[in-house]
Design an enzyme around this catalytic site. Structure first.
Site, PDB file in Angstrom:
ATOM      1  N   ASN A 164      -1.283  -7.263   9.973  1.00 45.74           N
ATOM      2  CA  ASN A 164       0.180  -7.278   9.919  1.00 45.74           C
ATOM      3  C   ASN A 164       0.596  -7.444   8.466  1.00 45.74           C
ATOM      4  OD1 ASN A 164       2.954  -7.490  10.943  1.00 45.74           O
ATOM      5  ND2 ASN A 164       2.809  -9.581  10.180  1.00 45.74           N
ATOM      6  N   GLU A 165       1.248  -6.415   7.918  1.00 45.67           N
ATOM      7  CA  GLU A 165       1.694  -6.414   6.528  1.00 45.67           C
ATOM      8  C   GLU A 165       0.532  -6.700   5.569  1.00 45.67           C
ATOM      9  OE1 GLU A 165       5.149  -8.885   6.112  1.00 45.67           O
ATOM     10  OE2 GLU A 165       6.378  -7.561   7.365  1.00 45.67           O
TER      11      GLU A 165
END
Length: 464
Positions: A37-38
């Site tokens: 995530n990111e």
């Protein structure tokens, strides 16, 4: 792999049996899995390849999502990791203006090529966050900005396959992120205006995408060229502030010699500003996310450059250089140096540009310049130029639209969003459409741009 088996495995498997033991014998039918995530960079790509190949080998039907250009990071159209990938996850937390001007961000040639490759786009997080500090429960204006972007995603459905607003829930007494979609309290709840927009789009999805043509007057934005400085949750110092025109003629200079140097400046946020020994200092450090800005209350020519020296004193990130005001607050119209946990530089707001890696050291002076030329913004730090930002379609129609056929193909569903703060007369043309003489109209509006719902009045805004 064990987690997927817990979600989908039959009860005869080790983890499927555990699921049944915990009260859910039927499988959850997990269909999508995101790795990371990111995240980004070589280490992420190395680990992604290992994990994606392992998941695909055992569960070939699982759709795998990889991290994309969250918050404006470099596009991964050329991402050539040799591993299964079904969707790229993009994140956007911006202002209403940004979502309006970038509604067709997925219509460019690069993204069209991407849609024809072996993966599509999942806009996994998006929301207007620039209003959160002043309006923690969202606003009508924010929801309308998001609706503009959603018409673009629907028009580019060959590229954008999935989308999700974020975040979803919050307790009214514990707001760690502003705004959220749904707010709860003891025995009651209400929704952000964005919820109703999401619901209207969700309940009016279609089968085939049509391409409407909108004929309406262009949006007229009153946006002045103003300059200022600021920080994001941290402390910083500034000196040698100067504004010049296109010829280099000095229009304003401030050496911050005494307290009178702050006359004509406007502060926003929770910052504490002071002048000492030729230095302007913002001294507040807080764990609350938010900008603390000081803007020079003047309007400059269409082309002007602001220059100053800046130093990070304390806190998690660097400093800000403001370039514009819309008359309703800075709304994120700034250049962020050492933002995003002190990992990137980037131009934010209406003229947002691509981010670039960069950090700000403590107790070191940096030379900063910001140039505004019409809708274009450029910036440098210690002579190094950042990716430019700008609005190439500043005269675009204030009305945006998308159109689809109904799931049974018998109706046409047209969504029209008015970004202007007044009624507009427009023509929306759907080519080759056979229309009946009757139609159903649903309208979502409010008394003013900052209107919202609350615990006291949960239905202040609602579709009619």
């Amino acid at each position: 792999l064990d987690c997927i088996e817990y979600a989908n495995g039959p009860v005869s498997t080790r983890w499927g049996a555990e699921r049944a033991k915990n009260g859910h014998p039927a499988p959850f039918n997990l269909a999508y899995l995101q790795i990371g995530n990111e995240n980004g960079g070589p280490r992420y790509e190395e680990r992604y390849e290992l994990m994606a190949k392992a998941v695909h080998a055992k569960y070939p039907d699982i759709k795998i999502i990889f991290d994309g250009p969250w918050s404006g990071r470099k596009d991964k159209d050329t991402w050539d990791v040799n591993a299964p990938k079904n969707f790229r996850d993009d994140h956007f937390y911006r202002s209403p203006d940004w979502f309006f001007y970038n509604d067709m961000i997925y219509a460019n040639a690069k993204e069209r090529r991407l849609g024809k490759r072996d993966f599509g786009v999942f806009v996994g997080e998006y929301a207007v966050t620039s209003v959160g500090r002043q309006h923690p429960f969202g606003t009508l204006r924010a929801a309308i900005g998001e609706a503009c972007f959603m018409t673009g995603m629907e028009n580019c459905a060959d590229v954008v396959k999935l989308a999700a607003y974020a975040p979803l829930f919050a307790h009214v007494k514990h707001l760690r992120w502003k705004p959220d979609l749904i707010y709860v309290a003891s025995g009651s709840s209400f929704v952000n205006p964005s919820y109703d927009v999401q619901k209207l789009f969700s309940e009016n999805r279609g089968r085939d995408v049509l391409t409407p043509v909108v004929e309406a007057e262009p949006l007229k934005v009153q946006e002045n060229c103003t300059f200022g400085v600021g920080t994001w949750s941290g402390a910083a110092a500034f000196k040698d502030f100067k504004v010049t025109d296109a010829t280099g003629r000095v229009l304003y200079a401030n050496s911050f010699a005494d307290a009178d140097a702050l006359k004509g400046w406007k502060a926003q946020g929770a910052g504490q500003w002071s002048v000492k020994d030729g230095t302007l200092v913002q001294s507040v450090v807080t764990d609350k996310q938010g900008a603390m800005t000081l803007t020079l209350d003047r309007v400059w020519p269409d082309e002007a450059t602001c220059s100053f020296k800046a130093k990070r004193l304390d806190g998690p990130e660097g400093f800000l250089a403001l370039y514009a005001s819309t008359g309703t607050g800075v709304a994120g119209n700034w250049v962020n140096f050492g933002g995003w946990k002190n990992k990137e530089h980037g131009i934010e707001g209406r003229s947002a540009g691509r981010h670039t890696p960069g950090s700000i050291e403590r107790d070191r002076w940096y030379d900063v310049t910001v140039t505004r030329k019409g809708g274009q913004v450029s910036a440098t730090i210690d002579g190094v130029k950042l990716p430019e930002g700008g609005v190439s379609n500043a005269n675009k129609s204030a009305l945006l639209a998308s159109a689809v056929t109904s799931p049974d193909g018998k109706e046409i569903i047209v969504k029209v969003v008015n970004f202007a703060e007044r009624p507009l007369v427009a023509d929306v043309v759907v080519a080759n459409a056979k229309l009946a003489n009757t139609a159903k109209l649903t309208t979502y509006t409010g008394p003013h741009a900052n209107a919202s719902n609350s615990l006291e009045n949960p239905n202040a805004l609602k579709p009619v």
